[in-house]
Design an enzyme around this catalytic site. Structure first.
Site, PDB file in Angstrom:
ATOM      1  N   ASP A  40       2.404   8.985 -41.274  1.00 42.98           N
ATOM      2  CA  ASP A  40       0.784   8.878 -40.645  1.00 42.98           C
ATOM      3  C   ASP A  40       0.204  10.367 -40.748  1.00 42.98           C
ATOM      4  O   ASP A  40      -0.695  10.571 -41.113  1.00 42.98           O
ATOM      5  CB  ASP A  40       0.429   8.043 -39.706  1.00 42.98           C
ATOM      6  CG  ASP A  40      -0.916   8.076 -39.229  1.00 42.98           C
ATOM      7  OD1 ASP A  40      -1.727   7.392 -39.867  1.00 42.98           O
ATOM      8  OD2 ASP A  40      -1.241   8.674 -38.028  1.00 42.98           O
ATOM      9  N   GLU A  67       3.171   4.505 -45.339  1.00 44.39           N
ATOM     10  CA  GLU A  67       3.371   5.553 -44.330  1.00 44.39           C
ATOM     11  C   GLU A  67       4.395   5.850 -43.866  1.00 44.39           C
ATOM     12  O   GLU A  67       5.174   7.256 -44.106  1.00 44.39           O
ATOM     13  CB  GLU A  67       2.609   5.311 -42.871  1.00 44.39           C
ATOM     14  CG  GLU A  67       1.098   5.494 -43.117  1.00 44.39           C
ATOM     15  CD  GLU A  67       0.354   5.100 -41.986  1.00 44.39           C
ATOM     16  OE1 GLU A  67      -1.000   5.621 -41.993  1.00 44.39           O
ATOM     17  OE2 GLU A  67       0.863   4.509 -40.992  1.00 44.39           O
TER      18      GLU A  67
END
Length: 228
Positions: free
Chosen positions: A47, A119
């Site tokens: 992320d 992610e």
């Protein structure tokens, strides 16, 4: 060779990356429902990398853009819906390792799980080969979206309201479903938008929660524009 291995190799070809450490790949594709060894930490890392890489590209791509414009474009590109779209383009769902309950409930199709997996894979690639490799994959996966994005794209009311409140250092709006009416195939949602700058929440109805939220946000914007 098992079907699972064939599927995994197909996924890696589509991703355009071959892992040196196969365990990192497996970990990135393992949801927390499977057990304590899962992809949550990789997701956290990925992320951060994703936000930086997309943010840097937008910074260079739009040299005249203001901070708010860049933030809006980045939010559009890194939101869960976009990540889930990317995961589906790679048929990522069929390669996930899920707990039995999550598998039975269709977790391999769920947006949040697919987004988290993208992610996690970014984080795994970073650990496997470094910053340039993870950056290269992110930009490759996002190439068409980055080429298509424009500064002058119309914002949806929820985004516009959020940016207005952020610009004034105020808490973000909160949306609450206060009623759901109608048959299952034709439900009507009533949503309230609570905004700290308004004395009363705005309320709107829609055929989905999202539609109702946008309408309520639009009403809040209209009131704020008269007030501010």
């Amino acid at each position: 060779m098992s079907v699972n291995k064939i599927s995994r190799e197909r996924l890696l070809r589509r991703l355009g990356y071959e892992f040196s450490d196969k365990k990192l790949c497996q970990l990135a594709l393992t949801h927390r429902s499977y057990g304590s060894i899962n992809n949550e930490r990789l997701e956290f890392l990925g992320d951060s990398i994703l936000n930086f890489v997309i943010g840097e590209d937008l910074f260079r791509r739009f040299p005249e853009a203001k901070e708010g414009q860049l933030s809006r474009l980045r939010a559009q590109l890194v939101k869960g819906e976009t990540l889930a779209e990317i995961a589906r383009e790679f048929d990522m769902g069929e390669n996930l390792t899920l707990g039995e309950g999550e598998m039975k409930s269709g977790g391999f199709r769920r947006d949040s799980i697919l987004a988290d997996t993208v992610e996690a894979l970014i984080g795994a690639i970073h650990l496997d080969s470094g910053a340039e490799a993870s950056k290269g994959r992110v930009l490759a996966w996002y190439h068409s979206r980055l080429e298509a994005i424009r500064l002058d794209e119309k914002k949806d009311p929820k985004t516009e309201l959020q940016e207005l409140l952020q610009s004034r250092k105020k808490p973000l709006p909160e949306y609450e479903v206060v009623d759901i009416a109608g048959e299952a195939h034709a439900q009507i949602f009533t949503v309230e938008c609570h905004c700290v700058l308004l004395s009363k929440p705005t309320s709107a109805k829609g055929s989905s929660r999202r539609v109702a939220e946008k309408k309520a946000a639009d009403q809040a914007l209209t009131q704020l524009c008269k007030k501010l």
